[in-house]
Structure formats: C-alpha cells, structure tokens
Design a protein around this motif. Structure first.
Motif, PDB file in Angstrom:
ATOM      1  N   TYR A   1     -62.594 -95.804  -9.187  1.00 53.74           N
ATOM      2  CA  TYR A   1     -64.005 -95.654  -9.573  1.00 53.74           C
ATOM      3  C   TYR A   1     -64.619 -96.964 -10.062  1.00 53.74           C
ATOM      4  CZ  TYR A   1     -62.493 -90.813  -9.528  1.00 53.74           C
ATOM      5  OH  TYR A   1     -61.959 -89.610  -9.156  1.00 53.74           O
ATOM      6  N   CYS A   2     -63.827 -97.787 -10.773  1.00 55.87           N
ATOM      7  CA  CYS A   2     -64.382 -98.970 -11.444  1.00 55.87           C
ATOM      8  C   CYS A   2     -63.978-100.296 -10.805  1.00 55.87           C
ATOM      9  CB  CYS A   2     -63.951 -99.005 -12.904  1.00 55.87           C
ATOM     10  SG  CYS A   2     -64.461 -97.565 -13.830  1.00 55.87           S
TER      11      CYS A   2
ATOM     12  N   LEU B   1     -70.915 -94.552 -17.043  1.00 58.54           N
ATOM     13  CA  LEU B   1     -69.631 -94.730 -17.729  1.00 58.54           C
ATOM     14  C   LEU B   1     -68.478 -94.260 -16.863  1.00 58.54           C
ATOM     15  CD1 LEU B   1     -70.393 -93.498 -21.353  1.00 58.54           C
ATOM     16  CD2 LEU B   1     -70.519 -95.799 -20.456  1.00 58.54           C
ATOM     17  N   GLY B   2     -68.734 -93.269 -16.027  1.00 59.32           N
ATOM     18  CA  GLY B   2     -67.705 -92.710 -15.164  1.00 59.32           C
ATOM     19  C   GLY B   2     -68.409 -91.904 -14.094  1.00 59.32           C
ATOM     20  N   PRO B   3     -67.660 -91.409 -13.100  1.00 61.51           N
ATOM     21  CA  PRO B   3     -68.307 -90.693 -11.994  1.00 61.51           C
ATOM     22  C   PRO B   3     -69.059 -89.439 -12.437  1.00 61.51           C
ATOM     23  CG  PRO B   3     -65.902 -90.598 -11.833  1.00 61.51           C
ATOM     24  CD  PRO B   3     -66.218 -91.580 -12.898  1.00 61.51           C
ATOM     25  N   ASP B   4     -68.748 -88.907 -13.622  1.00 62.62           N
ATOM     26  CA  ASP B   4     -69.509 -87.748 -14.095  1.00 62.62           C
ATOM     27  C   ASP B   4     -69.913 -87.913 -15.562  1.00 62.62           C
ATOM     28  OD1 ASP B   4     -67.085 -87.546 -15.255  1.00 62.62           O
ATOM     29  OD2 ASP B   4     -66.565 -85.577 -14.482  1.00 62.62           O
ATOM     30  N   GLU B   5     -70.051 -89.147 -15.994  1.00 60.79           N
ATOM     31  CA  GLU B   5     -70.368 -89.378 -17.413  1.00 60.79           C
ATOM     32  C   GLU B   5     -71.347 -90.543 -17.556  1.00 60.79           C
ATOM     33  OE1 GLU B   5     -66.929 -90.150 -19.825  1.00 60.79           O
ATOM     34  OE2 GLU B   5     -68.047 -89.876 -21.677  1.00 60.79           O
TER      35      GLU B   5
ATOM     36  N   GLY C   1     -61.790 -97.371 -19.661  1.00 58.33           N
ATOM     37  CA  GLY C   1     -63.011 -97.523 -18.864  1.00 58.33           C
ATOM     38  C   GLY C   1     -63.644 -96.180 -18.598  1.00 58.33           C
ATOM     39  N   CYS C   2     -63.488 -95.674 -17.359  1.00 55.89           N
ATOM     40  CA  CYS C   2     -64.165 -94.429 -16.986  1.00 55.89           C
ATOM     41  C   CYS C   2     -63.392 -93.189 -17.432  1.00 55.89           C
ATOM     42  CB  CYS C   2     -64.387 -94.397 -15.478  1.00 55.89           C
ATOM     43  SG  CYS C   2     -62.860 -94.384 -14.520  1.00 55.89           S
ATOM     44  N   ARG C   3     -62.173 -93.365 -17.949  1.00 51.71           N
ATOM     45  CA  ARG C   3     -61.353 -92.275 -18.495  1.00 51.71           C
ATOM     46  C   ARG C   3     -61.001 -91.223 -17.443  1.00 51.71           C
ATOM     47  NH1 ARG C   3     -63.289 -89.469 -22.844  1.00 51.71           N
ATOM     48  NH2 ARG C   3     -65.442 -89.563 -22.190  1.00 51.71           N
ATOM     49  N   LYS C   4     -60.922 -91.664 -16.183  1.00 44.08           N
ATOM     50  CA  LYS C   4     -60.551 -90.743 -15.103  1.00 44.08           C
ATOM     51  C   LYS C   4     -59.094 -90.947 -14.727  1.00 44.08           C
ATOM     52  CE  LYS C   4     -64.080 -88.360 -14.347  1.00 44.08           C
ATOM     53  NZ  LYS C   4     -63.959 -86.933 -14.511  1.00 44.08           N
TER      54      LYS C   4
ATOM     55  N   ARG D   1     -72.585 -85.376 -19.439  1.00 41.29           N
ATOM     56  CA  ARG D   1     -71.562 -85.174 -18.409  1.00 41.29           C
ATOM     57  C   ARG D   1     -72.057 -84.063 -17.507  1.00 41.29           C
ATOM     58  NH1 ARG D   1     -65.484 -86.096 -19.926  1.00 41.29           N
ATOM     59  NH2 ARG D   1     -65.658 -86.465 -17.711  1.00 41.29           N
TER      60      ARG D   1
END
Lengths: 94, 202
Positions: free
Chosen positions: A8-9, B72-76, A62-65, B36
């Motif tokens: 993602y990042c 911040l993220g794909p869903d955030e 980072g994105c926490r995924k 989110r």
C-alpha cells in the motif's frame, strides 16, 4: 539498504514493520472436533524453512495493514509482496 | 480543587525561530477526526458531505475550504479542521449514514508541530527514513511513518517548506526535543525533555 515494500505504501525502512510469522495457516473450521494433537499442530507447529518462505508482515509504523511477503530466509531477500487474500506468487526458487 | 485548565500538548514550549534557517512551533488544529470506511462506496457520499475528494493513494491529500484529509491507509484517513469539529462530525454522520464507517474524534490525542525554514527538509531527514527530496516529497504530500520510534503523520503543506507533523500527545515533548536537537547546526537551542506534564496546574 534493506527495505521492505508495503503493497500500500511502497518501500519503507524495516523498523516500520512487524513480522507475523508463517502465512497461509488457516484456522480449522471446527476446532471443537479436533484432537489435542491436531489443535497443537495448528497452534504451535510451523515450518522451519531455509529458502523461500511465505510470511505475514504488518506495516505497523505506517498504514497498519497486514500483507504477505515471500522472503528467502537464507539471504533476507524479499522476492514478492502481496495483499491478504491474494494467492502466493509463483517463484522458480526453492 | 483547582479548576481544570485547557492547555495544548506543547503549551509549555515557546516557538523557536532562527531567522529563515529553521523554525519550530506548535500547531494545534481544533479538530482531528479519524475516518475509516470502504473507499469505493464512501468516496461519493464523502465528497457530497464535505466538498473534498477522498484521497486514494499513499502520500495524497484532499484539501477543502475548512478541511484537509490525509491518506493514512487504504481504508483510513485523518480529517483536519481548524474549526471546532462538531459540525463536521454531524455533517459526516448525516452524509455517511448509509455507509459502513467509523468516525472517531482524536483531537485531544494528538499534538501538532510545524517545522519551517530553509533547512526544514534537512532537519527532518535526520529523523525520518522516507525520502524528503522535493522530487519525491512535493508540497501536498502526507505520509504516516516513524520518527525515532514514534509514529507520526508528516505533511508538507507548502513548498517554502512548511511541514506539519502530528504525533501522539504523550510523545510530543520527546519529539519536540529531538527536532530541536536535530536543528542545532542551524542554531536551534538544545532542549531538555521535561517528562510528564501535569494535566492540571495549581
């Protein structure tokens, strides 16, 4: 420099990531029907691969995924990263 | 009992300005909301509710009249507003009512620091590992990353350059001191961490 590419990042420093152990271990559908040995197999037993190993990583800084990566445990080379739910990519390396 | 006193996380730190070389100041926006949701479904209702396009890729931001949305993220996302966030919250609740979403007010959980001056990029480059060169990090870029073990959101608001950095409140003084220390070659003073700031002053 050693970098891990988050799907993602993009490429980031390894300190941003958390390792989650071996990937593609699915939880048994009916745990109540398992013997202790079968349950222990799911909970504790992991392969100890030398070579290409599919493991889970979390980009916690980072994105926490969560995502999966194919890493050569002997050289630390990361051969592929892929999102949770995607199939393990094919490699011609053992 | 003494009455509670409202103070910003870095209210005890005076802004530091060294000519146009480097400057450091607290930047405390009134509202920070974490959103989110499923971007495919929520992008259009979000745009109708706020007038801002939901950013969809790493590093991107959506800028509106009184609202900035950072990816911040794909869903955030974090939504930043200079105004009191209640009205924005209500607007989003109405607009996203049909969606599966989560909206949390984190205004008091984060501290903001503004870093400016000619050497701002070099100063930050000592502490973060992402590429801050203008060709990789242009104005309007924002990322979630780490600064010396603290999770931060780093946002370049202007090409001057002016960076805004958000960090959890309890890390704010630590990060402030690291930034000040990193700027010593351009004249920023050494700063000593003060530890825990009492939430009430007598």
């Amino acid at each position: 420099m050693f970098r891990i590419t988050c799907p993602y990042c993009g490429p980031r420093e390894p300190t941003e990531f958390t390792n989650g152990g071996e990937a593609h271990i699915s939880r048994p559908q009916h745990p109540e029907q398992l013997s202790d040995a079968e349950w222990a197999e799911f909970v504790f037993m992991r392969s100890n691969t030398k070579g290409v190993f599919a493991e889970r990583w979390c980009h916690s800084g980072g994105c926490r995924k969560w995502f999966n990566a194919l890493r050569d445990t002997a050289t630390d080379e990361i051969l592929a990263v892929y999102r949770v739910g995607e199939d393990r990519p094919w490699t011609d390396r053992a | 009992m003494s009455a509670p006193v409202e103070r910003t996380p870095l209210g005890h730190r005076d802004p530091i300005v060294v000519g146009d070389e480097a400057r450091l100041a607290e930047h405390a926006p009134a509202g920070l909301l974490i959103l989110r949701c499923e971007p495919e479904a929520a992008a259009e209702p979000f745009r109708l509710a706020t007038g801002v396009d939901l950013p969809r890729a790493v590093g991107t931001t959506g800028i509106g009249d009184d609202l900035e949305a950072l990816w911040l993220g794909p869903d955030e996302w974090v939504l930043i507003t200079a105004a009191e966030p209640t009205r924005l919250r209500e607007r989003l609740r109405a607009g996203l009512a049909e969606q599966h979403y989560q909206l949390v007010d984190v205004s008091d959980a984060y501290a903001g620091i503004e870093i400016g001056g000619r050497h701002a990029r070099n100063l930050l480059a000592k502490l973060v590992t992402i590429d801050l060169h203008p060709r990789a990090f242009a104005a309007g870029t924002a990322v979630a990353t780490m600064l010396a073990k603290s999770s931060i959101w780093l946002w370049l608001t202007a090409e001057d350059p002016v960076f805004r950095l958000f960090v959890r409140r309890s890390h704010a003084d630590h990060v402030w001191c690291l930034l000040s220390d990193a700027g010593r070659e351009w004249g920023l003073p050494p700063a000593i961490p003060i530890g825990r700031v009492p939430l009430q002053v007598p």
